[in-house]
Design a protein around this motif. Structure first.
Motif, PDB file in Angstrom:
ATOM      1  N   VAL A   1       0.849  -1.195   0.000  1.00 17.83           N
ATOM      2  CA  VAL A   1       0.000   0.000   0.000  1.00 17.83           C
ATOM      3  C   VAL A   1       0.883   1.243   0.000  1.00 17.83           C
ATOM      4  CG1 VAL A   1      -1.768   1.297   1.240  1.00 17.83           C
ATOM      5  CG2 VAL A   1      -1.851  -1.199   1.187  1.00 17.83           C
ATOM      6  N   HIS A   2       0.536   2.200  -0.843  1.00 23.07           N
ATOM      7  CA  HIS A   2       1.267   3.462  -0.911  1.00 23.07           C
ATOM      8  C   HIS A   2       0.365   4.615  -0.480  1.00 23.07           C
ATOM      9  CE1 HIS A   2       3.832   1.006  -3.539  1.00 23.07           C
ATOM     10  NE2 HIS A   2       4.778   1.908  -3.335  1.00 23.07           N
ATOM     11  N   SER A   3       0.971   5.591   0.143  1.00 25.85           N
ATOM     12  CA  SER A   3       0.230   6.803   0.496  1.00 25.85           C
ATOM     13  C   SER A   3       0.638   7.926  -0.441  1.00 25.85           C
ATOM     14  CB  SER A   3       0.495   7.214   1.951  1.00 25.85           C
ATOM     15  OG  SER A   3       1.861   7.567   2.129  1.00 25.85           O
ATOM     16  N   LEU A   4      -0.345   8.607  -0.999  1.00 26.62           N
ATOM     17  CA  LEU A   4      -0.119   9.831  -1.765  1.00 26.62           C
ATOM     18  C   LEU A   4      -0.381  10.997  -0.828  1.00 26.62           C
ATOM     19  CD1 LEU A   4       0.219  11.525  -4.409  1.00 26.62           C
ATOM     20  CD2 LEU A   4      -2.262  11.296  -4.691  1.00 26.62           C
ATOM     21  N   ARG A   5       0.608  11.884  -0.688  1.00 25.96           N
ATOM     22  CA  ARG A   5       0.459  13.051   0.184  1.00 25.96           C
ATOM     23  C   ARG A   5       0.780  14.309  -0.599  1.00 25.96           C
ATOM     24  NH1 ARG A   5       3.988  12.810   5.281  1.00 25.96           N
ATOM     25  NH2 ARG A   5       5.589  12.282   3.752  1.00 25.96           N
ATOM     26  N   ILE A   6      -0.131  15.266  -0.535  1.00 20.14           N
ATOM     27  CA  ILE A   6       0.080  16.567  -1.156  1.00 20.14           C
ATOM     28  C   ILE A   6       0.099  17.608  -0.041  1.00 20.14           C
ATOM     29  CG2 ILE A   6      -0.688  18.223  -2.882  1.00 20.14           C
ATOM     30  CD1 ILE A   6      -0.156  15.529  -4.119  1.00 20.14           C
ATOM     31  N   ALA A   7       1.191  18.334   0.105  1.00 18.45           N
ATOM     32  CA  ALA A   7       1.302  19.356   1.135  1.00 18.45           C
ATOM     33  C   ALA A   7       0.625  20.636   0.669  1.00 18.45           C
ATOM     34  CB  ALA A   7       2.769  19.629   1.451  1.00 18.45           C
ATOM     35  N   CYS A   8      -0.350  21.112   1.450  1.00 21.58           N
ATOM     36  CA  CYS A   8      -1.102  22.329   1.118  1.00 21.58           C
ATOM     37  C   CYS A   8      -1.060  23.277   2.316  1.00 21.58           C
ATOM     38  CB  CYS A   8      -2.551  21.997   0.781  1.00 21.58           C
ATOM     39  SG  CYS A   8      -2.758  20.856  -0.610  1.00 21.58           S
ATOM     40  N   ALA A   9      -0.662  24.504   2.081  1.00 16.98           N
ATOM     41  CA  ALA A   9      -0.539  25.476   3.164  1.00 16.98           C
ATOM     42  C   ALA A   9      -1.898  25.795   3.773  1.00 16.98           C
ATOM     43  CB  ALA A   9       0.115  26.759   2.652  1.00 16.98           C
ATOM     44  N   ASP A  10      -1.916  25.970   5.096  1.00 17.75           N
ATOM     45  CA  ASP A  10      -3.159  26.318   5.792  1.00 17.75           C
ATOM     46  C   ASP A  10      -3.752  27.637   5.291  1.00 17.75           C
ATOM     47  OD1 ASP A  10      -3.111  24.057   7.394  1.00 17.75           O
ATOM     48  OD2 ASP A  10      -1.981  25.039   8.996  1.00 17.75           O
ATOM     49  N   ALA A  11      -2.893  28.491   4.722  1.00 14.83           N
ATOM     50  CA  ALA A  11      -3.352  29.807   4.269  1.00 14.83           C
ATOM     51  C   ALA A  11      -4.317  29.712   3.101  1.00 14.83           C
ATOM     52  CB  ALA A  11      -2.150  30.665   3.868  1.00 14.83           C
ATOM     53  N   TRP A  12      -4.385  28.550   2.439  1.00 15.86           N
ATOM     54  CA  TRP A  12      -5.218  28.418   1.243  1.00 15.86           C
ATOM     55  C   TRP A  12      -6.235  27.279   1.410  1.00 15.86           C
ATOM     56  CZ3 TRP A  12      -3.541  32.753  -0.275  1.00 15.86           C
ATOM     57  CH2 TRP A  12      -2.195  33.064  -0.324  1.00 15.86           C
ATOM     58  N   PRO A  13      -7.304  27.488   2.182  1.00 16.99           N
ATOM     59  CA  PRO A  13      -8.292  26.417   2.394  1.00 16.99           C
ATOM     60  C   PRO A  13      -8.980  25.980   1.112  1.00 16.99           C
ATOM     61  CG  PRO A  13      -9.096  28.523   3.242  1.00 16.99           C
ATOM     62  CD  PRO A  13      -7.649  28.709   2.936  1.00 16.99           C
ATOM     63  N   GLY A  14      -9.164  26.904   0.160  1.00 16.74           N
ATOM     64  CA  GLY A  14      -9.774  26.532  -1.109  1.00 16.74           C
ATOM     65  C   GLY A  14      -8.908  25.560  -1.880  1.00 16.74           C
ATOM     66  N   LEU A  15      -7.601  25.763  -1.832  1.00 13.54           N
ATOM     67  CA  LEU A  15      -6.665  24.856  -2.494  1.00 13.54           C
ATOM     68  C   LEU A  15      -6.724  23.472  -1.851  1.00 13.54           C
ATOM     69  CD1 LEU A  15      -2.956  25.772  -3.337  1.00 13.54           C
ATOM     70  CD2 LEU A  15      -3.620  23.494  -2.582  1.00 13.54           C
ATOM     71  N   ILE A  16      -6.793  23.425  -0.529  1.00 19.09           N
ATOM     72  CA  ILE A  16      -6.873  22.146   0.177  1.00 19.09           C
ATOM     73  C   ILE A  16      -8.107  21.370  -0.278  1.00 19.09           C
ATOM     74  CG2 ILE A  16      -7.166  21.064   2.436  1.00 19.09           C
ATOM     75  CD1 ILE A  16      -5.580  23.433   3.621  1.00 19.09           C
ATOM     76  N   GLU A  17      -9.230  22.062  -0.386  1.00 15.74           N
ATOM     77  CA  GLU A  17     -10.467  21.413  -0.814  1.00 15.74           C
ATOM     78  C   GLU A  17     -10.376  20.967  -2.266  1.00 15.74           C
ATOM     79  OE1 GLU A  17     -14.051  19.717  -0.129  1.00 15.74           O
ATOM     80  OE2 GLU A  17     -12.804  20.769   1.339  1.00 15.74           O
ATOM     81  N   ALA A  18      -9.775  21.801  -3.124  1.00 14.12           N
ATOM     82  CA  ALA A  18      -9.629  21.444  -4.537  1.00 14.12           C
ATOM     83  C   ALA A  18      -8.740  20.215  -4.694  1.00 14.12           C
ATOM     84  CB  ALA A  18      -9.057  22.623  -5.320  1.00 14.12           C
ATOM     85  N   CYS A  19      -7.694  20.122  -3.884  1.00 13.13           N
ATOM     86  CA  CYS A  19      -6.802  18.967  -3.923  1.00 13.13           C
ATOM     87  C   CYS A  19      -7.544  17.697  -3.519  1.00 13.13           C
ATOM     88  CB  CYS A  19      -5.612  19.206  -3.010  1.00 13.13           C
ATOM     89  SG  CYS A  19      -4.463  17.813  -2.881  1.00 13.13           S
TER      90      CYS A  19
END
Length: 254
Positions: free
Chosen positions: A88-106
């Motif tokens: 099993v592999h984990s995919l992790r994308i680091a998203c800054a807390d300053a951009w909640p819209g980006l986190i949701e889009a990811c």
């Protein structure tokens, strides 16, 4: 949902002879969660029977190619794939807390590419790791490999390039959302004998990998976006028409 590293650290404490109660108090994780990890450490809900499009007898494209093109840009910028247990592999994308819209889009992009896999957000200092587990992330992102991306060759497979060619703005948007920004620059001009301040918008993209930088600029060329290279890692888009084109398809992070 806790990431695999957190689960492993909690079980390591238990294996040292500590009680579930003491580990729970030390980590803030419920005893029920720790107890369940003793039976099965992997998160539930990954690879629930749907075949990987790249592992089929006739390999195909990922589900929702537009979302994949965006996710590919995010992965090349701020993503990593790590082997956990039992393939099993984990995919992790680091998203800054300053951009909640980006986190949701990811998170939405991961769900669109692999609808059967759960997505969680693991809080870190100043950022969240949008994370999902699957045996097939290396199939979908063959750029995965040992070491840092800028220390090895990064090239798209032909099938990936076809997707990027079909959805170039999504790819550029993923790269800008991960390693780019839109800023307001300023300079001064002499107007009617008086020096005045002049402001103008500009896009920047920065990446240590020359290969990833070239993927970015090659796609901009196909889209008719003028750009300049300050050095091997920094790309600037400042011409008014090109900034307007970027604004129409990307815009500032949010």
């Amino acid at each position: 949902m806790y990431d695999m590293g957190t689960r492993q650290r909690a079980l390591h404490l238990v294996n040292q002879g500590r009680s579930l109660n003491s580990v729970s108090k030390a980590t803030g994780i419920s005893r029920a969660a720790i107890r369940s990890w003793q039976s099965a450490i992997e998160p539930r809900g990954y690879d629930r029977g749907r075949p990987c499009p790249r592992c089929c007898a006739v390999p195909g494209e990922p589900e929702n190619t537009a979302a994949y093109s965006y996710l590919l840009g995010l992965y090349l910028g701020d993503g990593c794939i790590s082997l956990q247990r039992r393939g099993v592999h984990s995919l992790r994308i680091a998203c800054a807390d300053a951009w909640p819209g980006l986190i949701e889009a990811c998170a939405n992009a991961i769900r669109a590419v692999r609808p059967e896999n759960k997505v969680c957000r693991v809080q870190s200092v100043g950022c969240q790791y949008v994370t999902s587990w699957s045996k097939h992330w290396p199939c979908l992102f063959p750029q995965h490999g040992p070491g840092k991306k800028h220390d090895r060759k990064i090239a798209l497979e032909p099938w990936q390039q076809e997707i990027v060619d079909a959805h170039p703005w999504e790819f550029v948007r993923g790269l800008v959302h991960s390693d780019g920004c839109r800023v307001t620059n300023w300079t001064t001009r002499v107007i009617a004998g008086e020096r005045k301040r002049y402001e103008y918008p500009r896009y920047f993209f920065t990446n240590l990998s020359r290969d990833i930088v070239q993927l970015f600029t090659d796609t901009l060329d196909k889209l008719g976006v003028d750009w300049k290279q300050a050095n091997s890692r920094n790309i600037s888009v400042a011409r008014k028409a090109s900034v307007a084109l970027m604004d129409a398809h990307i815009g500032p992070k949010y």
